[in-house]
Design a protein around this motif. Sequence first.
Motif, short mmCIF file in Angstrom:
data_model
loop_
_atom_site.label_atom_id
_atom_site.label_comp_id
_atom_site.label_asym_id
_atom_site.label_seq_id
_atom_site.Cartn_x
_atom_site.Cartn_y
_atom_site.Cartn_z
N MET A 47 23.87 -12.68 40.69
CA MET A 47 25.04 -13.49 40.34
C MET A 47 25.25 -14.62 41.34
N ALA A 48 24.98 -14.35 42.61
CA ALA A 48 25.24 -15.34 43.67
C ALA A 48 24.05 -16.24 43.95
N VAL A 170 32.10 -10.37 43.07
CA VAL A 170 31.26 -11.47 43.54
C VAL A 170 31.90 -12.81 43.21
N GLY A 171 32.42 -12.92 41.98
CA GLY A 171 33.08 -14.16 41.60
C GLY A 171 34.26 -14.49 42.51
N GLU A 175 34.43 -17.58 45.17
CA GLU A 175 35.48 -18.58 44.95
C GLU A 175 36.39 -18.72 46.17
N PHE A 176 36.75 -17.58 46.78
CA PHE A 176 37.81 -17.61 47.80
C PHE A 176 37.33 -17.24 49.20
N ALA A 177 36.11 -16.75 49.36
CA ALA A 177 35.57 -16.46 50.70
C ALA A 177 34.20 -17.11 50.80
N ASN A 178 33.13 -16.33 50.92
CA ASN A 178 31.77 -16.88 50.85
C ASN A 178 30.81 -15.77 50.43
N SER A 312 31.60 -21.27 35.91
CA SER A 312 31.71 -20.94 37.33
C SER A 312 31.31 -19.48 37.52
N PRO A 313 31.01 -19.07 38.75
CA PRO A 313 30.67 -17.65 38.98
C PRO A 313 31.75 -16.70 38.48
#
Length: 477
Positions: A47-48, A170-171, A175-178, A312-313
């Motif tokens: 996914m990433a 994961v999404g 989106e909000f961390a890494n 988007s993820p």
Amino acid sequence: MTDEGGAEQADLDGAHPGGWLTRERLVPIVVASALFMDLMDSSALAMALPTIARHFGVSIVQLKLALTAYVVTVAVLVPTSGWLASRFGARRVFLIAMALFVGGSICCGLAGSVPQLVAARVLQGFGGAMMTPVGRIILVASVRREDLVRGMAWYTLPAIVAPVVGPPLVGLLIEFANWRWIFFINVPVGVIGMVAVFRFVAPLTTARRPAFDFPGFLLAGATILAAMAMVETGALAGHPWPLRIAGLAGVGLIAAVYLRQAMRALEPIADFRVLRHATLRWSLISTWLHRVALGGLMLLLPLQLQLGLGYSPLEASQVMIAAALGSMASRFIGPIGIRRLGFRRLMLLCSGVTVVLTLVPATFSASTPIIVMCAVMIAHAAIRASYFLAGNTLSYSDVEGDEIGHASVLFAIFQQISLGMGFNLATHVLEAGGGPHDPTAFIWSYGAIALLTFAGTMAIRPLPPHVGENMRHRASA
């Protein structure tokens, strides 16, 4: 099986008479904590992949080495897992494997370059090579054969939950961390799993083997590496045909030398003689083909949603969640299907329907409602997972004693090679068709993995109509 001190395994059923925590539930769930980590890690990385590639400034094809490095490491080292479990005890080896996987996950999260990430994935592979096969040895040895369908269903439940939790997690993290947190999340899961294994799984071992089959290990590793190299390069794509034919012949020669050595060795590291059981042989072939197709699908669908359709993820994770929910439904659908149809008829039906459903994502476009995509993937995952439940259980229906370890090793070898082949097949067909930004390329890619699924359907046909009857009527949720 007995424990390392010679005492009989603790009877979990007796510890909880008439209770919910019977052996066929408790042991599979606890052991499956390792499978949970493994599958959540694989789905998370797939996914990433686009995000990590952008971070390091490389193409997805170059970063794919992080996927295949793990798969190859596991495939090469997994033959040693049966011997290690026999020599040092299954539970001890299982705990060490989980610790290695957690350590590798930490290193992945700290990686500062693609080579460092690949090296950390190799370390993860050292643990992964032992987790799945040794876990299966513990499961099959701990659960009565007539209860194996139930045990397998509970064993796969945490693995089904992993893809449900993985994609949205994961999404959110991306989106909000890494992306590094997709690896760090394995740490608490692994620690809790190790504590549970130590607390609830009795120390198990099979009869000790006289010596390590070092020549067999080298030949098996060489065979697997040569085969994976041919897959990785598309059978030496771009080189003259004589060289490509010579490469394929070389792989065949190495494999023949290894098989000859394995058939002559007193205690081969991977004993192919266990394939004399038709249930193991045909189930293994069929599930292997399905896993090649599944490996391709695991790579194709996230790429199609993110690069092909511009999701988007976090948006793409909704479709992946739907697929995981379908797999969860199989936890209840599969046993009912086995009871009503039997193993062979259920596997044929599920496999045939999966061929059709594998082709449907090729029609997805930006105008396709996400609810339709989710519905398709729920059905696809539920039916394919029901097939795997039947096939995985049937594989062990006739093996006994030390054969369990050999069967688990062969199963793990084929499983890991299949995922690597699926990744590479999907990548090469996708690139040959025009790349992930060309919708036509996905049509060819999904068509290729559908053909493999069809071949898996044909491999079921040689099984007798009433195979697995001794386990069929006790199959339940």
